[in-house]
Design an enzyme around this catalytic site. Structure first.
Site, short mmCIF file in Angstrom:
data_model
loop_
_atom_site.label_atom_id
_atom_site.label_comp_id
_atom_site.label_asym_id
_atom_site.label_seq_id
_atom_site.Cartn_x
_atom_site.Cartn_y
_atom_site.Cartn_z
CG ASP A 69 -2.03 -0.94 1.22
OD1 ASP A 69 -2.02 -1.83 0.36
OD2 ASP A 69 -2.94 -0.78 2.05
CG HIS A 82 2.29 -0.01 4.40
ND1 HIS A 82 2.03 -0.96 5.36
CD2 HIS A 82 1.15 0.71 4.25
CE1 HIS A 82 0.77 -0.82 5.77
NE2 HIS A 82 0.21 0.18 5.12
NI NI Z 1 -2.50 3.26 3.32
#
Ligand code: NI
Length: 311
Positions: free
Chosen positions: A122, A266
């Site tokens: 992400d 991430h």
């Molecule tokens: Ni996010």
């Protein structure tokens, strides 16, 4: 006379020694029963709820609250990660758990239940995404990227590369707005603009979105559905954004990889990219087959996956 006196002294000495030994023994027994009692109280006081969607979680999990969001609970046990549970317990409050620097290096990887698995990244693309793409290419592995529209504008070549190399490019709003708190018009624009940017770069609109921070609700699912997207959250949060430690990410993946699960990571953190790249060849060797979300599960616009998030 003298020997009698000596005998009496000896008897007194022996008696004192016996009394002292008895005292030490009783003290030890009491201390041990106290420890057991404290342990029992400690275990019974622990929350029973497991990490979202993770049925493998041990029952007596030490849980730490990592923020305001209800989804930001991470189960940490000494069984999962030696030493981390006690660190977490001592850091509960008032010091922010975010500051914990977790180190738990693995001796024997506990890989189990290999199979198809979806790694998702992400918030990018960012400065470390290219390195991740290089590694994915070298291992012929495909993942899913939930990208921010503004990051896609900054790194258009990386979005194109993701598409060309078979990764799934998904919507994570334009500027990481928490959609449940946003005005309906902003909610619509955040998703629409990002899908437009992705379509301009790749030639196709994303079919799935992930709400930033996991802030979700029926209004979010409905808006995603109107725009032709399903809402995809995750089965397992690696908490990579909390620990920012490559060793932690590596250990977590090797210990918690399970077939059929969607993992949240991430790619904006170099520690995540490093830990993932280190773990990847081992996961492949043990039979895991990374796939994109659309290869793992067929979804329709308006769907929510995994379904337990909707409860
Ligand atoms: Ni996010």
């Amino acid at each position: 006379m003298k020997s009698k006196k000596l005998q009496r002294r000896l008897a007194l000495f022996v008696a004192i020694a016996i009394v002292l030994s008895l005292f030490v023994a009783v003290t030890l027994i009491l201390a041990m029963s106290g420890c057991q009692k404290a342990d029992a109280q400690h275990l019974s006081a622990l929350p029973a709820s497991p990490a979202p969607g993770d049925d493998q979680e041990p029952a007596a999990a030490d849980l730490i609250n990592l923020g305001e969001s209800q989804i930001q609970w991470v189960a940490l046990t000494d069984a999962v990660c030696p030493g981390v549970a006690s660190m977490a317990a001592s850091a509960k409050s008032p010091s922010p758990a975010k500051k914990i620097k977790a180190k738990c290096h693995l001796v024997n990887p506990l890989i189990s239940n290999p199979g198809r698995i979806a790694f998702t990244f992400d918030d990018g693309p960012g400065r470390h995404t290219e390195r991740l793409l290089d590694a994915l290419k070298s291992f012929n592995v495909r993942v899913t990227f939930f990208v921010q529209g503004r990051a896609a504008e900054r790194y258009p070549h990386l979005i194109q590369r993701m598409q060309e190399e078979g990764h799934q490019v998904a919507n994570h709003t334009y500027s990481h707005v928490f959609l449940t708190k946003a005005d309906p018009l902003i909610r619509e624009q955040q998703l629409l603009e990002t899908s437009d940017i992705i379509e301009n770069l790749t030639g196709s609109r994303p079919t799935i979105m992930r709400p930033p921070g996991g802030h979700r609700g029926e209004e979010v699912y409905a808006e995603a559905g109107r725009q032709g997207m399903a809402t995809v959250l995750w089965d397992i949060d690696t908490a990579d954004w909390v620990y920012k430690d490559a060793g932690y990410v590596y250990d977590f993946l090797l210990r918690r990889a399970r077939a059929g699960k969607i993992f949240l990571m991430h790619d904006i953190h170099p520690t995540t990219v490093d830990g993932f790249i280190q773990a990847l060849p081992l996961l492949l060797d043990h039979g895991f087959v990374p796939v994109t979300v659309d290869e793992l599960i067929q979804l329709q616009p308006g769907d929510v996956y995994p379904a337990f998030w909707r409860r």
